[in-house]
Design a protein around this motif. Structure first.
Motif, PDB file in Angstrom:
ATOM      1  N   VAL A 151       0.957  -1.034   0.033  1.00 55.10           N
ATOM      2  CA  VAL A 151       0.062   0.077  -0.350  1.00 55.10           C
ATOM      3  C   VAL A 151       1.134   0.998  -0.007  1.00 55.10           C
ATOM      4  N   CYS A 152       0.432   2.062  -0.632  1.00 52.38           N
ATOM      5  CA  CYS A 152       1.529   3.315  -1.217  1.00 52.38           C
ATOM      6  C   CYS A 152       0.673   4.364  -2.017  1.00 52.38           C
ATOM      7  N   LEU A 153       1.376   5.551  -1.152  1.00 51.05           N
ATOM      8  CA  LEU A 153       1.188   6.675  -2.710  1.00 51.05           C
ATOM      9  C   LEU A 153       0.894   6.609  -3.766  1.00 51.05           C
ATOM     10  N   ASN A 154       0.374   7.125  -4.593  1.00 51.09           N
ATOM     11  CA  ASN A 154       0.432   7.183  -6.113  1.00 51.09           C
ATOM     12  C   ASN A 154       0.563   8.865  -6.357  1.00 51.09           C
ATOM     13  N   VAL A 155       1.100   9.234  -7.417  1.00 49.54           N
ATOM     14  CA  VAL A 155       0.993  10.220  -8.283  1.00 49.54           C
ATOM     15  C   VAL A 155       0.809  10.255  -9.528  1.00 49.54           C
ATOM     16  N   ASP A 156       0.250  11.154  -9.965  1.00 49.02           N
ATOM     17  CA  ASP A 156      -0.024  11.414 -11.462  1.00 49.02           C
ATOM     18  C   ASP A 156       0.735  12.064 -12.606  1.00 49.02           C
ATOM     19  N   HIS A 157       1.260  11.611 -13.005  1.00 47.28           N
ATOM     20  CA  HIS A 157       2.846  12.227 -13.375  1.00 47.28           C
ATOM     21  C   HIS A 157       2.000  13.213 -14.735  1.00 47.28           C
ATOM     22  N   ALA A 158       1.380  13.260 -15.399  1.00 41.35           N
ATOM     23  CA  ALA A 158       0.836  14.133 -16.031  1.00 41.35           C
ATOM     24  C   ALA A 158       0.952  15.565 -15.494  1.00 41.35           C
ATOM     25  N   TRP A 159       0.160  15.342 -14.121  1.00 43.36           N
ATOM     26  CA  TRP A 159      -0.396  16.549 -13.448  1.00 43.36           C
ATOM     27  C   TRP A 159       0.927  17.214 -12.357  1.00 43.36           C
ATOM     28  N   PHE A 160       2.083  16.710 -12.616  1.00 41.98           N
ATOM     29  CA  PHE A 160       3.137  17.720 -11.940  1.00 41.98           C
ATOM     30  C   PHE A 160       3.716  17.776 -13.253  1.00 41.98           C
ATOM     31  N   ALA A 161       3.191  16.990 -14.614  1.00 39.73           N
ATOM     32  CA  ALA A 161       4.660  17.800 -15.785  1.00 39.73           C
ATOM     33  C   ALA A 161       3.649  18.931 -16.352  1.00 39.73           C
ATOM     34  N   GLU A 162       2.916  18.833 -16.014  1.00 40.39           N
ATOM     35  CA  GLU A 162       2.214  19.906 -16.706  1.00 40.39           C
ATOM     36  C   GLU A 162       1.710  21.479 -15.624  1.00 40.39           C
ATOM     37  N   GLN A 163       2.147  20.965 -14.393  1.00 46.46           N
ATOM     38  CA  GLN A 163       1.741  22.432 -13.183  1.00 46.46           C
ATOM     39  C   GLN A 163       4.134  22.606 -13.277  1.00 46.46           C
ATOM     40  N   GLY A 164       4.568  22.039 -13.608  1.00 50.73           N
ATOM     41  CA  GLY A 164       5.490  22.835 -13.294  1.00 50.73           C
ATOM     42  C   GLY A 164       5.600  22.112 -12.304  1.00 50.73           C
ATOM     43  N   ALA A 231     -11.258   7.180  -3.213  1.00 50.90           N
ATOM     44  CA  ALA A 231     -10.417   8.264  -3.179  1.00 50.90           C
ATOM     45  C   ALA A 231      -9.666   8.665  -4.006  1.00 50.90           C
ATOM     46  N   TYR A 232      -9.514   6.775  -5.125  1.00 54.80           N
ATOM     47  CA  TYR A 232      -8.221   6.568  -6.742  1.00 54.80           C
ATOM     48  C   TYR A 232      -9.858   7.522  -7.933  1.00 54.80           C
ATOM     49  N   TYR A 233     -10.541   6.436  -8.120  1.00 54.11           N
ATOM     50  CA  TYR A 233     -10.927   7.234  -8.586  1.00 54.11           C
ATOM     51  C   TYR A 233     -12.419   8.256  -9.272  1.00 54.11           C
ATOM     52  N   THR A 234     -12.402   9.364  -8.023  1.00 50.82           N
ATOM     53  CA  THR A 234     -13.088  10.613  -7.808  1.00 50.82           C
ATOM     54  C   THR A 234     -12.002  11.229  -7.546  1.00 50.82           C
ATOM     55  N   ASP A 235     -11.823  10.995  -6.314  1.00 52.03           N
ATOM     56  CA  ASP A 235     -10.220  12.409  -6.022  1.00 52.03           C
ATOM     57  C   ASP A 235      -9.373  12.437  -6.511  1.00 52.03           C
ATOM     58  N   PHE A 236      -8.958  11.790  -7.182  1.00 55.45           N
ATOM     59  CA  PHE A 236      -7.899  11.230  -7.470  1.00 55.45           C
ATOM     60  C   PHE A 236      -7.055  11.783  -9.083  1.00 55.45           C
ATOM     61  N   SER A 237      -6.935  13.171  -9.260  1.00 53.03           N
ATOM     62  CA  SER A 237      -6.699  13.143 -10.834  1.00 53.03           C
ATOM     63  C   SER A 237      -6.352  12.089 -12.207  1.00 53.03           C
ATOM     64  N   GLY A 238      -5.341  11.519 -11.499  1.00 55.84           N
ATOM     65  CA  GLY A 238      -4.738  10.267 -12.399  1.00 55.84           C
ATOM     66  C   GLY A 238      -5.729   8.740 -12.093  1.00 55.84           C
ATOM     67  N   GLY A 239      -6.881   9.045 -11.865  1.00 54.71           N
ATOM     68  CA  GLY A 239      -7.523   7.732 -11.367  1.00 54.71           C
ATOM     69  C   GLY A 239      -8.747   7.390 -13.144  1.00 54.71           C
ATOM     70  N   GLY A 240      -8.898   8.205 -13.962  1.00 55.62           N
ATOM     71  CA  GLY A 240      -9.873   8.536 -15.317  1.00 55.62           C
ATOM     72  C   GLY A 240     -10.952   9.646 -14.912  1.00 55.62           C
ATOM     73  N   ALA A 241     -10.805   9.473 -13.812  1.00 53.46           N
ATOM     74  CA  ALA A 241     -12.614  10.735 -13.547  1.00 53.46           C
ATOM     75  C   ALA A 241     -12.069  12.440 -13.541  1.00 53.46           C
ATOM     76  N   GLY A 242     -10.177  12.784 -13.352  1.00 52.22           N
ATOM     77  CA  GLY A 242     -10.269  13.749 -13.626  1.00 52.22           C
ATOM     78  C   GLY A 242     -10.319  14.519 -11.946  1.00 52.22           C
ATOM     79  N   GLY A 243     -10.597  14.146 -11.267  1.00 54.30           N
ATOM     80  CA  GLY A 243     -10.455  14.884  -9.806  1.00 54.30           C
ATOM     81  C   GLY A 243      -9.546  15.452  -9.700  1.00 54.30           C
ATOM     82  N   ALA A 265       4.023   3.384 -21.603  1.00 56.73           N
ATOM     83  CA  ALA A 265       3.903   3.303 -20.398  1.00 56.73           C
ATOM     84  C   ALA A 265       3.152   3.887 -19.563  1.00 56.73           C
ATOM     85  N   PRO A 266       2.895   3.566 -18.232  1.00 53.05           N
ATOM     86  CA  PRO A 266       1.600   3.869 -17.190  1.00 53.05           C
ATOM     87  C   PRO A 266       1.306   5.895 -16.870  1.00 53.05           C
ATOM     88  N   THR A 267       0.391   6.536 -16.538  1.00 55.92           N
ATOM     89  CA  THR A 267       0.827   8.111 -16.135  1.00 55.92           C
ATOM     90  C   THR A 267       0.626   8.050 -15.012  1.00 55.92           C
TER      91      THR A 267
END
Length: 364
Positions: A151-164, A231-243, A265-267
């Motif tokens: 069980v670990c924290l996951n990050v959305d690579h695209a969000w951090f790249a876009e936000q710098g 948490a993953y599918y509603t709040d997480f920006s990388g979960g598919g629903a654009g949280g 590669a995974p996002t």
């Protein structure tokens, strides 16, 4: 991917639903030939064996049918809820057990199930039993490890790249100003991953420091969801629903499911310095109507066929060292080299107190 989502989205059950779950489980036992009306194994080893499990148990089509054909047994299933609800219901019904065999008790609740006497000892001779032995919660032979995961924290690579913004790497990073309002975790009182993450912070900061860490997280805009799917599918920006939050509590094995169609590669990625290792067990229930069938089912879960199926069907690591993992797991879903640890004796002695303190501190 769909199987992973089905598994994870049903892993958590709020306490308000436990009574209803128990009633449904007991009804299911009676209706499907469970312990309230199931036959014991006959002389040929047949009969009905009832598996009590969390909602997320899943094996590929044909495996259970082959087990039934090989043994003459008929398998029925009862699912009272997530891992915590499962143990609660086993304890509440131990004088009239819900079934014959249980799968899905994890290392955060193993000691409670053993101490409450809901299990009877069994030592499997199945192919993976020797590998499973290293994860035994104690010397009682009450529980046999079947699979594990981080069980670990996951990050959305695209969000951090876009936000710098640089991606966080450690637990401490989450309390920094640049990560304010970016993190969502799950409730330690209602979610097994949530409890695992609480234990990760206790392992990281000790009994004298974890409360301050959570105070700092809250001050930095932490959100707590009731369950993993929220948490993953509603709040997480990388979960598919654009949280809105690009950091979410999940699993080290989650990233491969975010490879886009046609992508290479995974996002998302797991932060392997934030993990707690979860081990899931099977065991024969005390008072089982069909204890021999229960032992056969434990052996089945350790068989080569089931162990090889676990990564694709339940998105966990098998305990068997003989299984060849999917290639994408080696690349994108490695286990942590140094997950945070809390001794099982300490979990047994302090779990309820820690959860109560966490609740008072974080969710009120």
């Amino acid at each position: 991917m769909a199987r992973t989502r089905a598994r994870r989205s049903t892993r958590h059950l709020a306490p308000a639903a436990l009574a209803a779950a128990a009633a449904l489980a007991l009804t299911a036992c009676s209706a499907t030939g469970g312990p309230s009306g199931s036959p014991s194994a006959d002389a040929s080893g047949g009969g009905t064996v009832t598996l009590v499990t969390h909602d997320s148990f899943h094996l590929s089509d044909g495996l259970i049918e082959q087990f039934e054909a090989d043994t003459g047994l008929t398998v029925t299933q009862v699912a009272p809820g997530d891992g915590g609800a499962l143990v609660n219901q086993l304890i509440l019904t131990k004088d009239a057990p819900l079934g014959d065999v249980v799968y899905g008790i994890d290392n955060t609740f193993a000691s409670r199930a053993i101490d409450e006497g809901v299990l009877e000892p069994y030592t499997s001779q199945a192919p993976a039993a020797q590998d499973a032995a290293q994860y035994a919660p104690d010397a009682s032979d009450s529980l046999t490890a079947v699979d594990l995961g981080d069980v670990c924290l996951n990050v959305d690579h695209a969000w951090f790249a876009e936000q710098g913004v640089p991606e966080p790497a450690t637990l401490e990073d989450l309390t920094k100003p640049e990560y304010r309002d970016l993190t969502v975790v799950t409730n330690a009182a209602t979610s097994s991953p949530g409890l695992a993450f609480l234990l990760a912070t206790i392992g990281a900061f000790g009994e004298d420091g974890w409360q301050q860490y959570w105070t700092d997280l809250q001050a930095n805009g932490l959100k707590v969801a009731e369950g993993w799917s929220d948490a993953y599918y509603t709040d997480f920006s990388g979960g598919g629903a654009g949280g809105p939050r690009p950091i979410a509590l999940s699993y080290a094995s989650s990233p491969p499911e975010t490879v886009p169609e046609g992508g290479d590669a995974p996002t998302t990625g797991a932060l392997l310095d934030t993990c707690f290792r979860q081990v899931e067990y099977a065991g024969v229930l005390a008072g089982a109507q069909n204890p021999e069938g229960a032992r056969q089912l434990v052996d089945f879960l350790l068989s080569d066929a089931v162990q090889a199926d676990i990564p694709g069907s339940m998105y966990m690591y098998p305990v068997s060292s003989a299984v060849d993992l999917p290639a994408e797991w080696a690349q994108w879903a490695p286990l942590s080299d140094q997950p945070y640890e809390v001794p099982l004796d300490d979990i047994a002695a302090n779990r309820d107190t820690w959860v109560r303190e966490w609740t008072d501190l974080v969710t009120g």
